[in-house]
Design an enzyme around this catalytic site. Structure first.
Site, PDB file in Angstrom:
ATOM      1  N   SER A 106       3.180  10.622 -15.232  1.00 27.82           N
ATOM      2  CA  SER A 106       3.683   9.256 -15.068  1.00 27.82           C
ATOM      3  C   SER A 106       4.064   8.704 -16.434  1.00 27.82           C
ATOM      4  O   SER A 106       3.508   9.113 -17.458  1.00 27.82           O
ATOM      5  CB  SER A 106       2.567   8.411 -14.456  1.00 27.82           C
ATOM      6  OG  SER A 106       2.793   7.045 -14.710  1.00 27.82           O
ATOM      7  N   SER A 107       4.981   7.732 -16.418  1.00 32.30           N
ATOM      8  CA  SER A 107       5.395   7.138 -17.696  1.00 32.30           C
ATOM      9  C   SER A 107       4.261   6.364 -18.366  1.00 32.30           C
ATOM     10  O   SER A 107       4.347   6.051 -19.558  1.00 32.30           O
ATOM     11  CB  SER A 107       6.599   6.210 -17.486  1.00 32.30           C
ATOM     12  OG  SER A 107       6.282   5.200 -16.559  1.00 32.30           O
ATOM     13  N   CYS A 108       3.184   6.079 -17.621  1.00 33.78           N
ATOM     14  CA  CYS A 108       2.087   5.323 -18.234  1.00 33.78           C
ATOM     15  C   CYS A 108       1.260   6.171 -19.202  1.00 33.78           C
ATOM     16  O   CYS A 108       0.363   5.652 -19.852  1.00 33.78           O
ATOM     17  CB  CYS A 108       1.203   4.666 -17.185  1.00 33.78           C
ATOM     18  SG  CYS A 108       0.250   5.827 -16.218  1.00 33.78           S
ATOM     19  N   TYR A 135      -6.093   6.094 -15.416  1.00 32.06           N
ATOM     20  CA  TYR A 135      -5.138   6.982 -14.745  1.00 32.06           C
ATOM     21  C   TYR A 135      -4.358   7.788 -15.786  1.00 32.06           C
ATOM     22  O   TYR A 135      -4.185   9.010 -15.668  1.00 32.06           O
ATOM     23  CB  TYR A 135      -4.190   6.138 -13.896  1.00 32.06           C
ATOM     24  CG  TYR A 135      -3.122   6.913 -13.164  1.00 32.06           C
ATOM     25  CD1 TYR A 135      -3.446   7.638 -12.022  1.00 32.06           C
ATOM     26  CD2 TYR A 135      -1.802   6.921 -13.596  1.00 32.06           C
ATOM     27  CE1 TYR A 135      -2.470   8.357 -11.335  1.00 32.06           C
ATOM     28  CE2 TYR A 135      -0.824   7.630 -12.922  1.00 32.06           C
ATOM     29  CZ  TYR A 135      -1.162   8.345 -11.787  1.00 32.06           C
ATOM     30  OH  TYR A 135      -0.191   9.058 -11.118  1.00 32.06           O
ATOM     31  N   LYS A 139      -4.089  11.904 -16.519  1.00 33.46           N
ATOM     32  CA  LYS A 139      -2.811  12.628 -16.550  1.00 33.46           C
ATOM     33  C   LYS A 139      -2.597  13.310 -17.900  1.00 33.46           C
ATOM     34  O   LYS A 139      -2.041  14.404 -17.966  1.00 33.46           O
ATOM     35  CB  LYS A 139      -1.654  11.663 -16.251  1.00 33.46           C
ATOM     36  CG  LYS A 139      -1.600  11.240 -14.792  1.00 33.46           C
ATOM     37  CD  LYS A 139      -1.225  12.417 -13.895  1.00 33.46           C
ATOM     38  CE  LYS A 139      -1.072  12.050 -12.444  1.00 33.46           C
ATOM     39  NZ  LYS A 139      -0.842  13.215 -11.581  1.00 33.46           N
ATOM     40  N   HIS A 178       2.270  -0.329  -5.314  1.00 38.58           N
ATOM     41  CA  HIS A 178       3.125  -0.605  -6.467  1.00 38.58           C
ATOM     42  C   HIS A 178       4.010  -1.806  -6.129  1.00 38.58           C
ATOM     43  O   HIS A 178       4.060  -2.241  -4.980  1.00 38.58           O
ATOM     44  CB  HIS A 178       3.986   0.612  -6.789  1.00 38.58           C
ATOM     45  CG  HIS A 178       3.219   1.717  -7.448  1.00 38.58           C
ATOM     46  ND1 HIS A 178       2.827   2.844  -6.774  1.00 38.58           N
ATOM     47  CD2 HIS A 178       2.747   1.844  -8.707  1.00 38.58           C
ATOM     48  CE1 HIS A 178       2.155   3.626  -7.596  1.00 38.58           C
ATOM     49  NE2 HIS A 178       2.079   3.055  -8.769  1.00 38.58           N
TER      50      HIS A 178
HETATM   51  O1  GFB Z   1       4.308  -1.425  -9.800  1.00 38.13           O
HETATM   52  P1  GFB Z   1       3.158  -2.015 -10.495  1.00 38.13           P
HETATM   53  O2  GFB Z   1       1.944  -2.291  -9.695  1.00 38.13           O
HETATM   54  O3  GFB Z   1       2.717  -1.056 -11.669  1.00 38.13           O
HETATM   55  O4  GFB Z   1       3.582  -3.418 -11.159  1.00 38.13           O
HETATM   56  P2  GFB Z   1       2.937  -0.825 -13.239  1.00 38.13           P
HETATM   57  C1  GFB Z   1       4.745  -3.584 -11.891  1.00 38.13           C
HETATM   58  C2  GFB Z   1       4.897  -5.037 -12.304  1.00 38.13           C
HETATM   59  O5  GFB Z   1       5.171  -5.830 -11.149  1.00 38.13           O
HETATM   60  C3  GFB Z   1       3.676  -5.675 -12.973  1.00 38.13           C
HETATM   61  C4  GFB Z   1       4.374  -6.995 -11.141  1.00 38.13           C
HETATM   62  O6  GFB Z   1       4.107  -6.503 -14.041  1.00 38.13           O
HETATM   63  C5  GFB Z   1       3.090  -6.538 -11.859  1.00 38.13           C
HETATM   64  O7  GFB Z   1       2.343  -7.645 -12.329  1.00 38.13           O
HETATM   65  N1  GFB Z   1       4.184  -7.488  -9.766  1.00 38.13           N
HETATM   66  C6  GFB Z   1       4.646  -8.674  -9.268  1.00 38.13           C
HETATM   67  C7  GFB Z   1       3.543  -6.866  -8.763  1.00 38.13           C
HETATM   68  N2  GFB Z   1       4.277  -8.844  -8.005  1.00 38.13           N
HETATM   69  C8  GFB Z   1       3.604  -7.718  -7.648  1.00 38.13           C
HETATM   70  C9  GFB Z   1       2.991  -7.310  -6.429  1.00 38.13           C
HETATM   71  O8  GFB Z   1       2.977  -8.014  -5.418  1.00 38.13           O
HETATM   72  N3  GFB Z   1       2.407  -6.076  -6.436  1.00 38.13           N
HETATM   73  C10 GFB Z   1       2.395  -5.275  -7.542  1.00 38.13           C
HETATM   74  N4  GFB Z   1       1.811  -4.055  -7.471  1.00 38.13           N
HETATM   75  N5  GFB Z   1       2.949  -5.663  -8.724  1.00 38.13           N
HETATM   76  C11 GFB Z   1       1.670   1.325 -12.589  1.00 38.13           C
HETATM   77  C12 GFB Z   1       0.391   1.993 -13.012  1.00 38.13           C
HETATM   78  O9  GFB Z   1       1.881   0.305 -13.479  1.00 38.13           O
HETATM   79  O10 GFB Z   1       2.797   2.167 -12.672  1.00 38.13           O
HETATM   80  C13 GFB Z   1       0.235   3.339 -12.492  1.00 38.13           C
HETATM   81  O11 GFB Z   1      -0.683   1.151 -12.724  1.00 38.13           O
HETATM   82  C14 GFB Z   1       1.506   4.161 -12.542  1.00 38.13           C
HETATM   83  O12 GFB Z   1      -0.762   3.979 -13.205  1.00 38.13           O
HETATM   84  C15 GFB Z   1       2.711   3.385 -12.068  1.00 38.13           C
HETATM   85  O13 GFB Z   1       1.731   4.645 -13.833  1.00 38.13           O
HETATM   86  C16 GFB Z   1       4.005   4.131 -12.232  1.00 38.13           C
HETATM   87  O14 GFB Z   1       4.320  -0.364 -13.511  1.00 38.13           O
HETATM   88  O15 GFB Z   1       2.501  -1.986 -14.050  1.00 38.13           O
END
Ligand code: GFB
Length: 310
Positions: A106-108, A135, A139, A178
């Site tokens: 993952s890019s993280c 996580y 990875k 996500h």
């Molecule tokens: O997709 P996401 O959960 O993961 O969140 P990350 C991306 C952005 O969307 C963050 C915002 O800035 C969240 O605060 N966001 C806004 C929301 N509303 C929402 C919502 O209703 N749900 C969610 N989930 N986000 C993940 C990692 O990070 O990316 C994993 O935690 C993995 O480990 C994945 O690497 C690809 O992009 O922040």
């Protein structure tokens, strides 16, 4: 004939591989493993599956995944479960030196302060983003172990690092998803309930690069066929990024939600920006084919047809 073994076949990536590969490979060439046949927390069971199938190519798409909230909350489980899964799979490969391993990450895994667009060479050059560091650490360990198999035993290894993925058959839920499936699930509900406003997490300012999961599946097929690509670490993304606010406006249009978008700044933003530099894989001839708007529309159509609680 190549024998391909896919671990994690019930996940977002695994299901996309299944959809994409069914027209390309014969059913007896490929085994889609799920938790029904193999408990990846058990080294014995994992090894048994690999020993039995003797794959020429092993795709490791198995992982405990989730969005920012789940990653940040279930920190121990994200680290423990992902370490176990990856160690069991890769240790079981030691006796199979001829197996080409495509190991998904993952890019993280890249440091919080890596220069954007993030090059493969940024790996391990700084501290991780805190909401998903467990996580990411699992990875990174998986990458280190796969590279060790390559150096010590001669396995061909490609550690493939996708940007944020989305698509059909994702986990569409309120808290654990996500951002794309989470927003689709919640905004659709808000529309049904004629809500006047809709709250997104964080400030809306973080930028993300989203790729439709079928583009990843096609890239994996490309990497299986191209024996000349020997890179141990490869980024894969579209090169396009949007802010979370822009994403929410796009979804608002697609879902036809009329309310106002507001921001819950008590929820974390996570990484402000993580655009991958995917020039290396593109230099070999791969390119993405699904633009964000089309991909989101198709994903929303899938959601409406398949959601369990409608
Ligand atoms: O997709 P996401 O959960 O993961 O969140 P990350 C991306 C952005 O969307 C963050 C915002 O800035 C969240 O605060 N966001 C806004 C929301 N509303 C929402 C919502 O209703 N749900 C969610 N989930 N986000 C993940 C990692 O990070 O990316 C994993 O935690 C993995 O480990 C994945 O690497 C690809 O992009 O922040």
């Amino acid at each position: 004939m190549k024998k391909i073994l896919v671990f994690g076949s019930n996940g977002l990536v695994g299901k996309s591989i299944k959809r994409t590969f069914k027209d390309i490979y014969n059913p007896d060439e490929i085994f889609f493993s799920t938790r029904e046949d193999t408990n990846l927390f058990s080294y014995e069971q994992t090894k048994k599956t690999i020993d039995k199938f003797q794959p020429d190519v092993l795709i490791n798409a198995a992982a405990k995944v989730g969005g920012i909230y789940a990653n940040n909350l279930q920190r121990s489980e994200f680290l423990i479960e992902n370490l176990k899964i990856n160690i069991n799979i890769l240790e079981s490969c030691i006796d199979h030196k001829e197996t080409k391993i495509i190991n998904l990450g993952s890019s993280c895994i890249y440091p919080l302060n890596a220069d954007n667009p993030i090059k493969e060479s940024s790996i391990m050059t700084g501290i991780l983003e805190p909401t998903n560091s467990p996580y990411a650490m699992a990875k990174l360990t998986s990458i280190e172990l796969a590279n060790s198999l390559n150096i010590q035993y001669g396995h061909e290894v490609i550690n493939l690092m996708p940007t944020n993925l989305y698509g059909p058959e994702d986990n569409f839920s309120e808290m654990d998803s996500h951002v794309i499936p989470g927003l689709i699930y919640k905004m659709h509900k808000a529309k049904e309930n004629n809500e006047e406003s809709f709250q997104i997490w964080g400030t809306g300012k973080p930028r993300r690069e989203f790729m439709h999961v079928d583009d990843l599946a096609m890239a994996i097929q490309f990497l299986i066929e191209r024996n000349d690509i020997k890179e141990s670490l490869l980024n894969i993304g579209t090169g396009d990024e949007v802010t979370i606010s822009e994403l929410s406006l796009l979804l608002k249009k697609i879902i036809s939600f009329d309310g106002e978008i507001t921001f819950d700044t008590n929820m974390p933003n996570g990484n402000p920006r993580k655009l991958l530099d995917s020039s290396l894989i593109k230099s070999f001839g791969w390119k993405p084919s699904i633009n964000l708007k089309d991909g989101l529309e198709k994903t929303y159509e899938w959601f409406k047809k398949n959601r369990i609680d409608n």
